[in-house]
Design a protein around this motif. Structure first.
Motif, short mmCIF file in Angstrom:
data_model
loop_
_atom_site.label_atom_id
_atom_site.label_comp_id
_atom_site.label_asym_id
_atom_site.label_seq_id
_atom_site.Cartn_x
_atom_site.Cartn_y
_atom_site.Cartn_z
N VAL A 69 -2.28 7.81 5.88
CA VAL A 69 -2.03 8.40 7.22
C VAL A 69 -2.67 7.63 8.30
O VAL A 69 -3.73 7.10 8.09
N ASP A 70 -1.98 7.30 9.47
CA ASP A 70 -2.47 6.53 10.43
C ASP A 70 -2.77 5.11 10.33
O ASP A 70 -3.38 4.32 10.92
N PHE A 71 -2.41 4.71 9.26
CA PHE A 71 -2.40 3.29 8.99
C PHE A 71 -1.16 2.40 9.41
O PHE A 71 -0.01 2.77 9.53
N LYS A 72 -1.49 1.39 10.05
CA LYS A 72 -0.54 0.42 10.45
C LYS A 72 -0.40 -0.76 9.32
O LYS A 72 -1.25 -0.82 8.67
N GLN A 73 0.71 -1.64 9.25
CA GLN A 73 0.76 -2.56 8.50
C GLN A 73 -0.51 -3.55 8.26
O GLN A 73 -1.20 -3.73 7.51
N ALA A 74 -1.08 -3.94 9.64
CA ALA A 74 -2.48 -4.75 9.77
C ALA A 74 -3.65 -3.82 9.17
O ALA A 74 -4.41 -4.53 8.43
N ASP A 75 -3.63 -2.68 9.19
CA ASP A 75 -4.68 -1.76 8.42
C ASP A 75 -4.42 -1.92 6.94
O ASP A 75 -5.56 -2.14 6.45
N LEU A 76 -3.35 -1.87 6.47
CA LEU A 76 -3.31 -1.98 4.94
C LEU A 76 -3.57 -3.39 4.36
O LEU A 76 -4.24 -3.53 3.56
N ALA A 77 -3.17 -4.38 5.31
CA ALA A 77 -3.43 -6.00 5.13
C ALA A 77 -5.20 -5.96 5.01
O ALA A 77 -5.74 -6.57 4.23
N GLN A 78 -5.74 -5.29 6.03
CA GLN A 78 -7.09 -5.55 6.02
C GLN A 78 -7.83 -4.93 4.78
O GLN A 78 -8.82 -5.30 4.37
N LEU A 79 -7.40 -3.64 4.82
CA LEU A 79 -7.97 -2.97 3.26
C LEU A 79 -7.80 -3.71 2.17
O LEU A 79 -8.80 -3.86 1.34
N ALA A 80 -6.55 -4.26 1.88
CA ALA A 80 -6.46 -5.02 0.90
C ALA A 80 -7.10 -6.29 0.53
O ALA A 80 -7.85 -6.55 -0.52
N LYS A 81 -7.68 -6.77 1.76
CA LYS A 81 -8.34 -8.16 1.93
C LYS A 81 -9.92 -7.81 1.38
O LYS A 81 -10.27 -8.63 0.49
N THR A 82 -10.18 -6.48 1.56
CA THR A 82 -11.58 -6.21 0.81
C THR A 82 -11.89 -6.22 -0.79
O THR A 82 -12.80 -6.10 -1.16
N TYR A 83 -10.68 -6.20 -1.12
CA TYR A 83 -10.65 -6.00 -2.96
C TYR A 83 -9.84 -7.39 -3.38
O TYR A 83 -9.07 -7.40 -4.35
N GLY A 84 -9.41 -8.14 -2.50
CA GLY A 84 -8.95 -9.57 -3.01
C GLY A 84 -7.35 -9.69 -2.83
O GLY A 84 -6.96 -10.58 -3.63
N HIS A 85 -6.78 -8.67 -2.38
CA HIS A 85 -5.31 -8.82 -2.43
C HIS A 85 -4.76 -9.30 -0.90
O HIS A 85 -5.07 -9.01 0.14
N THR A 86 -3.80 -10.47 -1.04
CA THR A 86 -3.46 -11.08 -0.02
C THR A 86 -2.19 -10.61 0.45
O THR A 86 -1.75 -10.72 1.55
N TYR A 87 -1.33 -9.74 -0.27
CA TYR A 87 0.14 -9.28 -0.16
C TYR A 87 0.26 -7.81 0.06
O TYR A 87 -0.40 -7.28 -0.83
N THR A 88 1.04 -7.30 1.17
CA THR A 88 0.95 -5.84 1.27
C THR A 88 2.20 -5.61 1.98
O THR A 88 2.93 -6.38 2.53
N VAL A 89 2.75 -4.11 1.51
CA VAL A 89 3.85 -3.67 2.02
C VAL A 89 3.63 -2.31 2.55
O VAL A 89 3.26 -1.51 1.58
N LEU A 90 3.95 -1.87 3.61
CA LEU A 90 3.62 -0.46 3.95
C LEU A 90 5.16 0.11 4.57
O LEU A 90 6.03 -0.61 5.09
N LEU A 91 5.46 1.17 3.85
CA LEU A 91 6.75 1.89 3.75
C LEU A 91 7.15 2.34 5.38
O LEU A 91 8.36 1.93 5.84
N LYS A 92 6.02 2.88 6.00
CA LYS A 92 6.28 3.48 7.38
C LYS A 92 5.00 3.62 8.17
O LYS A 92 4.14 3.30 7.41
N GLU A 93 4.98 4.01 9.45
CA GLU A 93 3.79 3.84 10.10
C GLU A 93 3.71 5.16 10.63
O GLU A 93 2.73 5.80 11.59
#
Length: 301
Positions: A69-93
């Motif tokens: 909730v309230d995540f944008k694609q950039a927010d998911l990418a930033q979160l994923a980086k905190t645990y070492g993931h480089t690639y992300t896809v968000l269904l919708k915003e």
């Protein structure tokens, strides 16, 4: 002299790290986690930090997330980086998005919102087709329609090496013996249905198993239901956090249920190495759900 010793120590650490990385790659397994993070952590940084700490400890290869909730694609990418993931896809915003992160490249195949309560996300990672979804929280009939759509989609697109995961808000027939003893849970659900007659989580006065049975009849394997015993260890909802209880509160067992799944298509079922529902004190304070995980052999060497 001291400088030379430090250099040697650093070299040994580098070699150890490299050896560990090579061993991990040679192990030929994939660790997959699905986690409903409860309203996008409700913008609480402490919950997000605890989530990231746990993810770093688990070192998953693929993570499916619900309620971003309230995540944008950039927010998911930033979160994923905190645990070492480089690639992300968000269904919708908007609304209640699902998303996925991976240490491997992700190819988006389909992002569908229409005819789904929250949506269906289909991506390709390595040689696997992964479908992330979050089925209706209010109506077993609507969930059944969503399940049938997903099964038809899998069939029409011949997705042989496929994983369906997420918060399915539904019950597995493999949990029936345990679930049918949950009298407090049944009473609570029946009361909710009476107060919201336009919906209905119960099938009349009974727990509904048709949604999960739709996936099982299509050849998908409920590996958690097959491998995790006793059944109470399969409980993925609610976390004690939801009621501001402490882990171990005797009331928790009476309302426990399994809503979160990682379902494997038939060709993948024999590749399961480990399954787990991470319900325990270490996961309190993050979400109202507990995460689930599966480790499988990689089919692609």
């Amino acid at each position: 002299m001291l400088k030379n010793v430090c250099v040697k120590i650093l070299a040994l650490i580098s070699l150890f790290s490299l050896a560990f990385s090579v061993r991990a790659q040679e192990s030929g397994t994939l660790k997959i986690i699905s986690y409903n993070i409860w309203n996008g952590f409700e913008k609480q940084q402490d919950r997000k930090d605890k989530f990231s700490d746990w993810m770093r400890k688990e070192q998953p290869d693929i993570v499916a997330l619900q309620e971003l909730v309230d995540f944008k694609q950039a927010d998911l990418a930033q979160l994923a980086k905190t645990y070492g993931h480089t690639y992300t896809v968000l269904l919708k915003e908007q609304g209640y998005p699902v998303g996925i992160s991976s240490r491997y490249p992700i190819r988006l195949v389909k992002a569908q919102v229409d005819q789904f309560w929250h949506g269906m996300l289909h991506v390709k990672i390595k040689n696997l087709d992964l479908i992330v979804t979050h089925l209706s929280p209010f109506s077993w009939k609507y969930r059944l329609g969503e399940a049938r759509q997903i099964v038809e989609y899998v069939k029409n697109n011949r997705l042989d090496s496929c994983i369906i995961m997420g918060d399915l808000n539904a019950y597995s027939p493999l949990d029936a013996i345990w679930l049918e003893t949950q009298s407090v849970l049944k009473t609570n659900l029946a009361k909710w249905d009476q107060e919201h007659p336009q919906y209905g989580n119960m099938n009349g006065s009974r727990f509904d198993y048709r949604v999960l049975s739709t996936f099982l009849a299509a050849g998908f394997d409920d590996c958690i239901g097959r491998y995790v015993f006793p059944e109470i260890k399969r409980a993925s909802y609610p976390a004690a956090t939801l009621y501001n209880w402490k882990w171990g509160d005797s009331r928790l067992a009476g309302v426990s249920e399994r809503l979160d799944y990682i379902l494997l298509s038939d060709p993948l079922a024999s590749h399961v190495k480990q399954v787990e529902v991470h319900n325990g004190p270490a996961l309190e304070g993050i979400s109202d759900h507990y995460p689930v995980s599966v480790v499988i052999d990689q089919l692609e060497k």
